[in-house]
Design a protein around this motif. Structure first.
Motif, mmCIF file in Angstrom:
data_model
loop_
_atom_site.group_PDB
_atom_site.id
_atom_site.type_symbol
_atom_site.label_atom_id
_atom_site.label_comp_id
_atom_site.label_asym_id
_atom_site.label_seq_id
_atom_site.Cartn_x
_atom_site.Cartn_y
_atom_site.Cartn_z
ATOM 1 N N LYS A 119 0.841 -1.210 0.000
ATOM 2 C CA LYS A 119 0.000 0.000 0.000
ATOM 3 C C LYS A 119 0.871 1.255 0.000
ATOM 4 O O LYS A 119 0.570 2.225 -0.695
ATOM 5 N N GLY A 122 2.166 1.744 -3.470
ATOM 6 C CA GLY A 122 1.106 2.270 -4.323
ATOM 7 C C GLY A 122 0.893 3.762 -4.099
ATOM 8 O O GLY A 122 0.694 4.518 -5.054
ATOM 9 N N ILE A 123 0.942 4.184 -2.862
ATOM 10 C CA ILE A 123 0.783 5.614 -2.547
ATOM 11 C C ILE A 123 1.958 6.402 -3.117
ATOM 12 O O ILE A 123 1.775 7.458 -3.730
ATOM 13 N N ASN A 125 3.818 5.603 -5.654
ATOM 14 C CA ASN A 125 3.682 5.614 -7.104
ATOM 15 C C ASN A 125 2.633 6.640 -7.534
ATOM 16 O O ASN A 125 2.811 7.360 -8.511
ATOM 17 N N ARG A 126 1.521 6.673 -6.814
ATOM 18 C CA ARG A 126 0.459 7.643 -7.124
ATOM 19 C C ARG A 126 0.979 9.072 -7.031
ATOM 20 O O ARG A 126 0.617 9.927 -7.830
ATOM 21 N N ASP A 127 1.843 9.335 -6.043
ATOM 22 C CA ASP A 127 2.286 10.697 -5.764
ATOM 23 C C ASP A 127 3.554 11.107 -6.491
ATOM 24 O O ASP A 127 4.056 12.212 -6.299
ATOM 25 N N LYS A 128 4.091 10.208 -7.347
ATOM 26 C CA LYS A 128 5.282 10.539 -8.134
ATOM 27 C C LYS A 128 4.939 11.651 -9.114
ATOM 28 O O LYS A 128 3.840 11.652 -9.699
ATOM 29 N N LYS A 130 4.466 13.402 -12.432
ATOM 30 C CA LYS A 130 4.197 12.873 -13.784
ATOM 31 C C LYS A 130 5.110 13.584 -14.780
ATOM 32 O O LYS A 130 5.325 14.770 -14.707
#
Length: 131
Positions: A119, A122-123, A125-128, A130
C-alpha cells in the motif's frame, strides 16, 4: 526543554515575567526540532513559514510567545508586571505548538509507516511527479 517548562511553571506564581521569558527560550529550542536552520527566532519562524512547514495558527502562536516573552526580558510597550493571565496564555500556546507541530505529525507518520508495504508503494507511485 522539559526542565525549562517545569521551571517556568514553578516560577509563574512569583514572576509571570520570568515564566514568559523562559517560555520564549523554549520556543527558541523548539524551532530547530520543527525544522528551522537559522539562529534568530524571528528568522527561524519566517523560514518555517516560507518552507510551508507550519500553519498560520502555529506561526501566530510562535510569534505571540516570541514577542510577549521578549517583552518580559526587554520591557517596552507591553507591561507584563504581575500579569499571570498573559503568562498562562503563553503556556497554552507552547502546548498548542508542541501538539500541532511535533506530536501530531509524529503520530500520523507512525500510523502511516505501519501500513502494508504494498500500500505504501502504491501511494508513493500515485504521488510521483508525472513526466
Amino acid at each position: 526543554m522539559v526542565d525549562d517548562y517545569e521551571e517556568a511553571r514553578q516560577v509563574l506564581p512569583l514572576s509571570p515575567r520570568g515564566a514568559a521569558a523562559l517560555l520564549r527560550l523554549i520556543v527558541q529550542k523548539l524551532l530547530p526540532i520543527i525544522g528551522a536552520k537559522e539562529d534568530d527566532i524571528n528568522r527561524m519562524i519566517g523560514e518555517l513559514v516560507e518552507k510551508g512547514t507550519i500553519s498560520t495558527a502555529i506561526q501566530q502562536a510562535l510569534d505571540s510567545v516570541r514577542v510577549i516573552g521578549n517583552e518580559a526580558v526587554h520591557p517596552g510597550t507591553m507591561d507584563l508586571k504581575d500579569d499571570q493571565n498573559t503568562a498562562v496564555s503563553l503556556f497554552r500556546l507552547i502546548n498548542f505548538i508542541v501538539e500541532k507541530a511535533i506530536s501530531e505529525p509524529k503520530e500520523v507518520a507512525a500510523i502511516f509507516q505501519g501500513l502494508p508495504p504494498g500500500k505504501l508503494a502504491g501511494i508513493a507511485n500515485r504521488d510521483k511527479p508525472k513526466s
